[in-house]
Design a protein around this motif. Structure first.
Motif, PDB file in Angstrom:
ATOM      1  N   ASP A 140      51.863  46.314  62.652  1.00 51.41           N
ATOM      2  CA  ASP A 140      50.808  45.409  62.222  1.00 51.41           C
ATOM      3  C   ASP A 140      50.610  45.523  60.715  1.00 51.41           C
ATOM      4  O   ASP A 140      51.319  46.274  60.029  1.00 51.41           O
ATOM      5  CB  ASP A 140      49.503  45.679  62.982  1.00 51.41           C
ATOM      6  CG  ASP A 140      48.995  47.099  62.799  1.00 51.41           C
ATOM      7  OD1 ASP A 140      49.392  47.769  61.824  1.00 51.41           O
ATOM      8  OD2 ASP A 140      48.183  47.546  63.634  1.00 51.41           O
ATOM      9  N   ALA A 148      53.047  38.624  69.021  1.00 51.36           N
ATOM     10  CA  ALA A 148      51.724  38.238  69.522  1.00 51.36           C
ATOM     11  C   ALA A 148      50.637  39.100  68.892  1.00 51.36           C
ATOM     12  O   ALA A 148      50.861  40.259  68.531  1.00 51.36           O
ATOM     13  CB  ALA A 148      51.694  38.382  71.045  1.00 51.36           C
ATOM     14  N   GLY A 149      49.450  38.506  68.771  1.00 51.72           N
ATOM     15  CA  GLY A 149      48.293  39.256  68.315  1.00 51.72           C
ATOM     16  C   GLY A 149      48.372  39.738  66.887  1.00 51.72           C
ATOM     17  O   GLY A 149      48.032  40.897  66.599  1.00 51.72           O
ATOM     18  N   ASP A 150      48.818  38.889  65.984  1.00 53.90           N
ATOM     19  CA  ASP A 150      48.886  39.247  64.561  1.00 53.90           C
ATOM     20  C   ASP A 150      49.758  40.478  64.310  1.00 53.90           C
ATOM     21  O   ASP A 150      49.478  41.292  63.420  1.00 53.90           O
ATOM     22  CB  ASP A 150      47.486  39.473  63.973  1.00 53.90           C
ATOM     23  CG  ASP A 150      46.673  38.194  63.924  1.00 53.90           C
ATOM     24  OD1 ASP A 150      47.274  37.125  63.712  1.00 53.90           O
ATOM     25  OD2 ASP A 150      45.451  38.261  64.113  1.00 53.90           O
ATOM     26  N   ARG A 151      50.755  40.623  65.111  1.00 51.30           N
ATOM     27  CA  ARG A 151      51.702  41.723  64.924  1.00 51.30           C
ATOM     28  C   ARG A 151      53.055  41.162  64.504  1.00 51.30           C
ATOM     29  O   ARG A 151      53.290  39.950  64.538  1.00 51.30           O
ATOM     30  CB  ARG A 151      51.827  42.560  66.209  1.00 51.30           C
ATOM     31  CG  ARG A 151      50.533  43.303  66.558  1.00 51.30           C
ATOM     32  CD  ARG A 151      50.675  44.106  67.829  1.00 51.30           C
ATOM     33  NE  ARG A 151      51.648  45.195  67.713  1.00 51.30           N
ATOM     34  CZ  ARG A 151      51.388  46.368  67.144  1.00 51.30           C
ATOM     35  NH1 ARG A 151      50.191  46.612  66.630  1.00 51.30           N
ATOM     36  NH2 ARG A 151      52.306  47.302  67.097  1.00 51.30           N
ATOM     37  N   TYR A 152      53.941  42.066  64.140  1.00 45.73           N
ATOM     38  CA  TYR A 152      55.257  41.685  63.648  1.00 45.73           C
ATOM     39  C   TYR A 152      56.317  42.522  64.354  1.00 45.73           C
ATOM     40  O   TYR A 152      56.033  43.582  64.918  1.00 45.73           O
ATOM     41  CB  TYR A 152      55.360  41.921  62.133  1.00 45.73           C
ATOM     42  CG  TYR A 152      54.316  41.194  61.319  1.00 45.73           C
ATOM     43  CD1 TYR A 152      54.556  39.916  60.823  1.00 45.73           C
ATOM     44  CD2 TYR A 152      53.093  41.798  61.026  1.00 45.73           C
ATOM     45  CE1 TYR A 152      53.600  39.254  60.073  1.00 45.73           C
ATOM     46  CE2 TYR A 152      52.129  41.138  60.280  1.00 45.73           C
ATOM     47  CZ  TYR A 152      52.392  39.871  59.806  1.00 45.73           C
ATOM     48  OH  TYR A 152      51.442  39.218  59.060  1.00 45.73           O
ATOM     49  N   GLU A 200      57.658  47.062  66.764  1.00 50.62           N
ATOM     50  CA  GLU A 200      56.484  46.258  66.424  1.00 50.62           C
ATOM     51  C   GLU A 200      55.573  47.024  65.471  1.00 50.62           C
ATOM     52  O   GLU A 200      55.466  48.259  65.537  1.00 50.62           O
ATOM     53  CB  GLU A 200      55.700  45.867  67.685  1.00 50.62           C
ATOM     54  CG  GLU A 200      56.362  44.775  68.495  1.00 50.62           C
ATOM     55  CD  GLU A 200      55.374  44.047  69.399  1.00 50.62           C
ATOM     56  OE1 GLU A 200      54.158  44.326  69.313  1.00 50.62           O
ATOM     57  OE2 GLU A 200      55.824  43.206  70.184  1.00 50.62           O
TER      58      GLU A 200
END
Length: 391
Positions: A315, A358-362, A313
Motif C-alpha cells: 500500500d 483492490a482497496g487502494d493497494r498495489y 501486494e
C-alpha cells in the motif's frame, strides 16, 4: 477455449500466406524464386496440405515477401499454431468489437491492450488478427511503433480489415494513425493504458494465472513432460509470475537439457537471488528495461525503492516507508515526498510496472521487483533538488 478453437481453416497459415502474396501481386513462381522455396512447397502450404511448416521455411517466405517485422511475426505465430491460452475474456471482447466494426456501428472501434512487460500483448494482438478473420477478412496492416514506425502505414488500411499498432508508448504516436471511418478494427498494444486517448476501449492483459500458466508451459516444454511432474510444473509457472515471456524462457531452458527434470528447474528458480539469471536474465532485462527508461527520474527512483518489498501486494504506506529510507530520494525531495509519492505511483501503474489492486493497494510482480533490485535499466538521472536545498 483457445484462439485455435475460434479459427476456421481460412485463418490458417495457407490462407494468410496467400493473402500476403496476392496483396503484393506476386505469383507463386515469383515467391518461390525470391524465397528459395519450391513452387510445390508453397502450393501445398496455401492449399492446407502442409499444416505445420518449418520455422526456416516461414522465415524464408517472410524474406521473399519482404514482410515488415510485425507481418513476419504474424506469419510465424500462425504457422507455429501455438494456441492462445488463458485469454478467453480478451478474445470475446475482440470478437465483439470486430463484429461491431463489420456492421459499421459508429466510428471505427479502437482497442488498447495494455499490461506489464512480458504479458503477451503483441502475441495476443497478432493471434487476434487470425481469430477475427471470419468477421474482418481483408488483409491486416501491422505497424511496429516500438521500432520507430511512427509515420503513416506503408499502405492504406482496407475496409473490413484490422490495423495493429504494436508497441505504442504515447498517445501522440497513435492518434494520427487511427482510421477516421470505415469498417476497421484498430488494436493498439503497449505497456501504458494511453489514458489520454478518447473513445478507446482499454483491456488489461495481466499475467496468466494457475492452470493457464501451466498450460502455456506445457505447450512450450511438452505436455508429457508437464504431466509427468505436475507439482514442479505448477511451481515453475508460479515462479515465472505467470508472465508468458518468462514461461517461454523457462521452456527454452528446459529445451537445452531434455533430460533435465522440471523439479530441478523449480529448485533453481526458488532462491530469489538467482531467479532472473536462471531465466536468462539478459533477455528479461531487455524486456523490462524500456519501461523503466521511460519513467521520470522520481518514478524510476521509487521503482528501485520498491525492491525492498517483502510481499507482492503493498500500500501507499509501504511505498512511503521504502522511499523515505532512500537517502538520495529523501534528501532531494525532503518535505515534498508526500506530494511526490502519489504521482510516482500513478506513473508506475500507467507504465505497467506496477498493477493496481483492490482497496487502494498495489501489486509488484516478483520478477519485476528483482529487476528493480538489480538497478533496472541502469542509473537514472539524479532527482532534481528543490530550490533552497543548497544543491
Amino acid at each position: 477455449m483457445t484462439v485455435r478453437d475460434a479459427e476456421g481453416p481460412a485463418a490458417g497459415t495457407g490462407e494468410l500466406l496467400r493473402r500476403l502474396r496476392e496483396e503484393r501481386l506476386l505469383p507463386i513462381a515469383g515467391l518461390a524464386s525470391a524465397a528459395g522455396v519450391s513452387v510445390r512447397a508453397i502450393g501445398d502450404l496455401e492449399r492446407g496440405v502442409t499444416a505445420r511448416p518449418r520455422a526456416a521455411t516461414l522465415a524464408a517466405l517472410a524474406r521473399g515477401l519482404g514482410l515488415t517485422p510485425p507481418e513476419a511475426a504474424l506469419l510465424e505465430s500462425v504457422g507455429r499454431a501455438e494456441p492462445l491460452v488463458g485469454r478467453e475474456r480478451e478474445l470475446r471482447r475482440l470478437r465483439d468489437l470486430a463484429a461491431g466494426a463489420r456492421r459499421g456501428d459508429g466510428p471505427p472501434p479502437v482497442l488498447c491492450l495494455h499490461g506489464p512487460p512480458g504479458s503477451g500483448k503483441t502475441f495476443l494482438a497478432l493471434r487476434a488478427v487470425a481469430a477475427v478473420h471470419d468477421l474482418l477478412p481483408a488483409p491486416p496492416v501491422l505497424v511496429d511503433l516500438a521500432a520507430g514506425g511512427h509515420g503513416p502505414p506503408s499502405r492504406p488500411v482496407p475496409d473490413g480489415g484490422v490495423l495493429v499498432l504494436d508497441g505504442a508508448g504515447a498517445e501522440a504516436e497513435v492518434r494520427p494513425l487511427l482510421p477516421a471511418a470505415g469498417r476497421v478494427l484498430t488494436v493498439v498494444t503497449g505497456r501504458r493504458a494511453l489514458s489520454g486517448l478518447e473513445g478507446v476501449v482499454r483491456l488489461p492483459v495481466p499475467p496468466l494465472t494457475g492452470r493457464a500458466a501451466v498450460e502455456l508451459l506445457a505447450v512450450r516444454a511438452g505436455a508429457g513432460r508437464v504431466a509427468a511432474e505436475p507439482a514442479a510444473a505448477a511451481r515453475v509457472a508460479l515462479l515465472c509470475d505467470g508472465l508468458p515471456a518468462a514461461l517461454r524462457r523457462a521452456a527454452e531452458v528446459l529445451e537445452t537439457g531434455r533430460e533435465r527434470p522440471l523439479a530441478r528447474l523449480a529448485a533453481r528458480l526458488t532462491p530469489e537471488h538467482g531467479r532472473l539469471a536462471a531465466l536468462g536474465g539478459g533477455s528479461l532485462a531487455e524486456l523490462f528495461d524500456p519501461s523503466v527508461r521511460a519513467l521520470s527520474a522520481v518514478a524510476a527512483r521509487a521503482f528501485r525503492c520498491l525492491a525492498g518489498l517483502s510481499a507482492v501486494e503493498f500500500d501507499r504506506e509501504d511505498a512511503a516507508r521504502l522511499c523515505g529510507s532512500d537517502p538520495d530520494l529523501a534528501s532531494a525531495l525532503e518535505e515534498t515526498l508526500d506530494e511526490a509519492l502519489d504521482p510516482a505511483l500513478d506513473e508506475l501503474v500507467e507504465s505497467g510496472l506496477v498493477q493496481a489492486a483492490a482497496g487502494d493497494r498495489y501489486r509488484l510482480l516478483p520478477l519485476l521487483r528483482l529487476h528493480a533490485g538489480n538497478g533496472g535499466a541502469g542509473e537514472r538521472a539524479e532527482v532534481p533538488h528543490r530550490r533552497g536545498d543548497g544543491a
